[in-house]
Design an enzyme around this catalytic site. Structure first.
Site, PDB file in Angstrom:
ATOM      1  N   SER A   1      -4.706   0.160   6.873  1.00 13.94           N
ATOM      2  CA  SER A   1      -3.636   1.128   7.065  1.00 13.94           C
ATOM      3  C   SER A   1      -3.130   1.682   5.743  1.00 13.94           C
ATOM      4  CB  SER A   1      -2.486   0.485   7.837  1.00 13.94           C
ATOM      5  OG  SER A   1      -2.104  -0.724   7.207  1.00 13.94           O
TER       6      SER A   1
ATOM      7  N   CYS B   1       3.835   4.783  -1.116  1.00 18.49           N
ATOM      8  CA  CYS B   1       3.091   3.551  -0.808  1.00 18.49           C
ATOM      9  C   CYS B   1       4.010   2.343  -0.943  1.00 18.49           C
ATOM     10  CB  CYS B   1       1.905   3.418  -1.762  1.00 18.49           C
ATOM     11  SG  CYS B   1       1.119   1.798  -1.673  1.00 18.49           S
TER      12      CYS B   1
ATOM     13  N   HIS C   1      -3.940   1.143  -0.857  1.00 14.46           N
ATOM     14  CA  HIS C   1      -3.612   0.312  -2.022  1.00 14.46           C
ATOM     15  C   HIS C   1      -4.363  -1.022  -1.887  1.00 14.46           C
ATOM     16  CE1 HIS C   1      -0.523  -0.579  -5.270  1.00 14.46           C
ATOM     17  NE2 HIS C   1      -1.262  -1.684  -5.186  1.00 14.46           N
TER      18      HIS C   1
ATOM     19  N   ALA D   1       9.333  -1.375   4.779  1.00  8.21           N
ATOM     20  CA  ALA D   1       9.942  -0.947   6.036  1.00  8.21           C
ATOM     21  C   ALA D   1      11.277  -1.614   6.333  1.00  8.21           C
ATOM     22  CB  ALA D   1       8.964  -1.212   7.173  1.00  8.21           C
TER      23      ALA D   1
ATOM     24  N   ASN E   1      -9.606  -6.011   4.529  1.00  5.80           N
ATOM     25  CA  ASN E   1     -10.171  -4.864   5.255  1.00  5.80           C
ATOM     26  C   ASN E   1     -10.151  -3.696   4.304  1.00  5.80           C
ATOM     27  OD1 ASN E   1     -10.645  -5.923   7.796  1.00  5.80           O
ATOM     28  ND2 ASN E   1      -8.561  -5.517   8.475  1.00  5.80           N
TER      29      ASN E   1
ATOM     30  N   HIS F   1     -14.525 -18.358   4.118  1.00  2.00           N
ATOM     31  CA  HIS F   1     -14.452 -19.482   5.032  1.00  2.00           C
ATOM     32  C   HIS F   1     -14.359 -20.751   4.193  1.00  2.00           C
ATOM     33  CE1 HIS F   1     -16.073 -17.387   8.888  1.00  2.00           C
ATOM     34  NE2 HIS F   1     -14.760 -17.393   8.825  1.00  2.00           N
TER      35      HIS F   1
ATOM     36  N   HIS G   1     -17.718 -20.371   1.280  1.00  2.00           N
ATOM     37  CA  HIS G   1     -18.521 -19.146   1.267  1.00  2.00           C
ATOM     38  C   HIS G   1     -17.654 -17.952   1.659  1.00  2.00           C
ATOM     39  CE1 HIS G   1     -18.780 -20.719   5.415  1.00  2.00           C
ATOM     40  NE2 HIS G   1     -18.930 -19.467   5.809  1.00  2.00           N
TER      41      HIS G   1
ATOM     42  N   HIS H   1      -5.485  -4.475  -1.390  1.00  2.00           N
ATOM     43  CA  HIS H   1      -4.756  -5.698  -1.020  1.00  2.00           C
ATOM     44  C   HIS H   1      -5.571  -6.490  -0.013  1.00  2.00           C
ATOM     45  CE1 HIS H   1      -3.804  -3.011   2.353  1.00  2.00           C
ATOM     46  NE2 HIS H   1      -3.500  -4.088   3.066  1.00  2.00           N
TER      47      HIS H   1
ATOM     48  N   HIS I   1      -2.425   1.714  -7.677  1.00  2.00           N
ATOM     49  CA  HIS I   1      -2.735   2.192  -6.328  1.00  2.00           C
ATOM     50  C   HIS I   1      -4.218   2.509  -6.148  1.00  2.00           C
ATOM     51  CE1 HIS I   1      -1.523   4.020  -2.512  1.00  2.00           C
ATOM     52  NE2 HIS I   1      -2.321   5.041  -2.789  1.00  2.00           N
TER      53      HIS I   1
ATOM     54  N   TYR J   1     -25.340  -2.845  24.599  1.00  2.00           N
ATOM     55  CA  TYR J   1     -26.019  -4.135  24.681  1.00  2.00           C
ATOM     56  C   TYR J   1     -25.325  -5.170  23.785  1.00  2.00           C
ATOM     57  CZ  TYR J   1     -29.726  -7.511  25.262  1.00  2.00           C
ATOM     58  OH  TYR J   1     -30.414  -8.654  25.576  1.00  2.00           O
TER      59      TYR J   1
ATOM     60  N   PHE K   1     -22.230   0.989  15.287  1.00  2.00           N
ATOM     61  CA  PHE K   1     -21.251   0.593  16.297  1.00  2.00           C
ATOM     62  C   PHE K   1     -21.737  -0.653  17.013  1.00  2.00           C
ATOM     63  CE2 PHE K   1     -20.230   5.058  15.740  1.00  2.00           C
ATOM     64  CZ  PHE K   1     -18.844   5.035  15.756  1.00  2.00           C
TER      65      PHE K   1
ATOM     66  N   HIS L   1     -17.967 -14.006   3.616  1.00  2.00           N
ATOM     67  CA  HIS L   1     -18.769 -13.078   4.402  1.00  2.00           C
ATOM     68  C   HIS L   1     -18.320 -11.650   4.089  1.00  2.00           C
ATOM     69  CE1 HIS L   1     -20.282 -16.130   7.319  1.00  2.00           C
ATOM     70  NE2 HIS L   1     -19.103 -16.696   7.174  1.00  2.00           N
TER      71      HIS L   1
ATOM     72  N   GLN M   1      -5.107  -9.851   3.077  1.00  2.00           N
ATOM     73  CA  GLN M   1      -4.131 -10.574   3.886  1.00  2.00           C
ATOM     74  C   GLN M   1      -4.501 -12.041   3.915  1.00  2.00           C
ATOM     75  OE1 GLN M   1      -2.654  -8.644   7.463  1.00  2.00           O
ATOM     76  NE2 GLN M   1      -4.199  -7.066   7.160  1.00  2.00           N
TER      77      GLN M   1
ATOM     78  N   CYS N   1       3.077  -0.143  -3.828  1.00  2.00           N
ATOM     79  CA  CYS N   1       3.236   0.231  -5.233  1.00  2.00           C
ATOM     80  C   CYS N   1       4.558  -0.337  -5.772  1.00  2.00           C
ATOM     81  CB  CYS N   1       3.213   1.755  -5.381  1.00  2.00           C
ATOM     82  SG  CYS N   1       1.555   2.468  -5.449  1.00  2.00           S
TER      83      CYS N   1
ATOM     84  N   VAL O   1     -21.697  -1.701  20.373  1.00  2.00           N
ATOM     85  CA  VAL O   1     -21.397  -1.188  21.722  1.00  2.00           C
ATOM     86  C   VAL O   1     -22.559  -1.532  22.650  1.00  2.00           C
ATOM     87  CG1 VAL O   1     -19.937   0.716  20.930  1.00  2.00           C
ATOM     88  CG2 VAL O   1     -22.400   1.057  21.092  1.00  2.00           C
TER      89      VAL O   1
ATOM     90  N   ASN P   1       4.275 -10.940   5.210  1.00  2.00           N
ATOM     91  CA  ASN P   1       4.092  -9.673   5.924  1.00  2.00           C
ATOM     92  C   ASN P   1       5.375  -9.283   6.666  1.00  2.00           C
ATOM     93  OD1 ASN P   1       3.174  -7.614   7.738  1.00  2.00           O
ATOM     94  ND2 ASN P   1       1.092  -8.370   7.443  1.00  2.00           N
TER      95      ASN P   1
HETATM   96 ZN   LIG Z   1       0.166   1.867  -3.747  1.00  2.00          ZN
HETATM   97 ZN   LIG Z   2     -18.528 -18.573   7.552  1.00  2.00          ZN
END
Ligand SMILES: [Zn+2]
Ligand SMILES: [Zn+2]
Ligand SMILES: [Zn+2]
Length: 353
Positions: free
Chosen positions: A163, A52, A166, A61, A155, A283, A298, A168, A115, A318, A314, A300, A170, A55, A316, A77
């Site tokens: 991805s 990782c 661990h 990379a 995320n 936000h 606030h 974290h 981790h 409509y 999903f 979300h 962004q 860690c 999708v 990043n």
């Molecule tokens: Zn890690």
């Molecule tokens: Zn908002």
């Protein structure tokens, strides 16, 4: 009350922040489900993963080494979506083919050297260090003259495209307001001009009075399934004090922000006894040097899970072509979250860590 009648028939609800409508179809919740069943991603049991790059002590990379950090760790990043020194270019053909350079800074903030330590299982002390780091990053980026907006987001889980497991988040800071904050900015300003009041302060008062969509609260924050929620278990975290950004929180409020975010993420994990996936983010007011009295801090949470750890919603058909739609009412979602405990299922007696 018309609202009680609405609750039993198909209706739409207005989101005053995004100024969009969501369709609610309460009569459809008994519909049989024959869709895809998601695999439950196995939780990483190890506190340290040699592969990782987040860690401590491991190589990333491009040859940088992640240091032996103790609390949080922030770095630019290695594969940023935005670049700070991109050449300023404009393109416009008949107002139809329009593009321009977007400058920005993208950072990664690790919540903990561990981790396996996810947000809801962090201690209040660890969370306070994280919130101080968020506020410090917001302040530092806001002070860069060409930065006009700072977006902090997490995320969580493979379902949301994370991805690396661990824990974290962004931080993307850029030269112009992104779409959603720009729309909220217009809505908050218009409301203030018209009513001489704050849209989210007024909304929070209404929700606290009715208390049918409030999931959790402490002295400084409340969590509500918004009246206009799109995702099944979407929530909105609102500060009780009218402030515009994380750096304006007092020390006590920072502790209470950690407390409220831990409570809602524990409820999320408990709902289906899984590491509940979501996208979450704050936000805050634009950082263009103007005063932003209309802005109200606030967060979300947009989690995709619908019926179990394996069945997701999903967007999708409509929803891609018309409007978002939901069957489970926001009131029913709030009741489900309210019924979930604020003790994490992995911390209950007899459960395996
Ligand atoms: Zn890690
Ligand atoms: Zn908002
Ligand atoms: Zn307010």
């Amino acid at each position: 009350m018309n609202f009680e009648k609405l609750l039993s028939i198909p209706h739409k609800r207005f989101n005053p922040l995004s100024r969009e409508w969501v369709l609610v179809s309460p009569h459809r919740t008994q519909r049989p489900w024959q869709g895809i069943v998601e695999k439950v991603p196995a939780a990483p049991a190890v506190t340290y993963d040699p592969d990782c790059y987040l860690c401590p002590g491991n190589n990333r990379a491009n040859g940088h080494e992640t240091p032996h950090y103790q609390q949080t760790y922030t770095f630019d990043n290695d594969f940023p979506a935005l670049l700070p020194d991109a050449e300023p270019l404009q393109h416009d053909e008949q107002g139809l083919l329009v593009g321009q350079t977007e400058r920005g800074i993208c950072r990664v903030l690790c919540f903990s050297p561990r981790h396996d330590l996810t947000f809801p299982r962090m201690s209040l002390r660890e969370l306070r260090a994280l919130i101080d780091a968020w506020a410090a990053q917001f302040s530092a980026l806001a002070q860069i003259p060409w930065i006009r907006y700072v977006q902090i987001f997490e995320n969580r889980g493979e379902l949301m495209g994370a991805s690396n497991p661990h824990p974290h988040c962004q931080i993307w800071a850029n030269a112009t307001l992104p779409n959603l904050p720009a729309r909220e900015d217009e809505s908050l300003r218009a409301y203030r001009t018209e009513k001489h009041s704050c849209l989210l302060c007024d909304y929070l008062q209404l929700e606290l009075q009715r208390s049918e969509r409030i999931v959790s609260q402490n002295d400084a924050f409340a969590v509500v399934v918004p009246f206009w929620a799109v995702w099944p278990f979407e929530t909105l975290v609102l500060s009780k004090r009218h402030i515009a950004s994380l750096d304006q929180l007092t020390g006590e409020e920072r502790d209470l922000l950690g407390d409220i975010l831990r409570r809602i993420t524990i409820r999320y994990d408990n709902l289906f006894e899984t590491r509940f996936p979501y996208s979450m983010g704050f936000h805050q007011c634009p950082t263009d040097g103007e005063s932003h009295e209309a802005w109200h801090l606030h967060a979300h949470y947009s989690p995709p899970l619908l019926r179990s750890a394996t069945v997701r919603k999903f967007m999708v058909g409509y929803e891609l072509l018309g409007s978002p739609q939901r069957d489970l009412t926001p009131e029913a979602a709030a009741a489900r979250l309210l019924a979930a405990s604020e003790t994490h299922y992995l911390d209950r007696a007899g459960s395996k860590p």
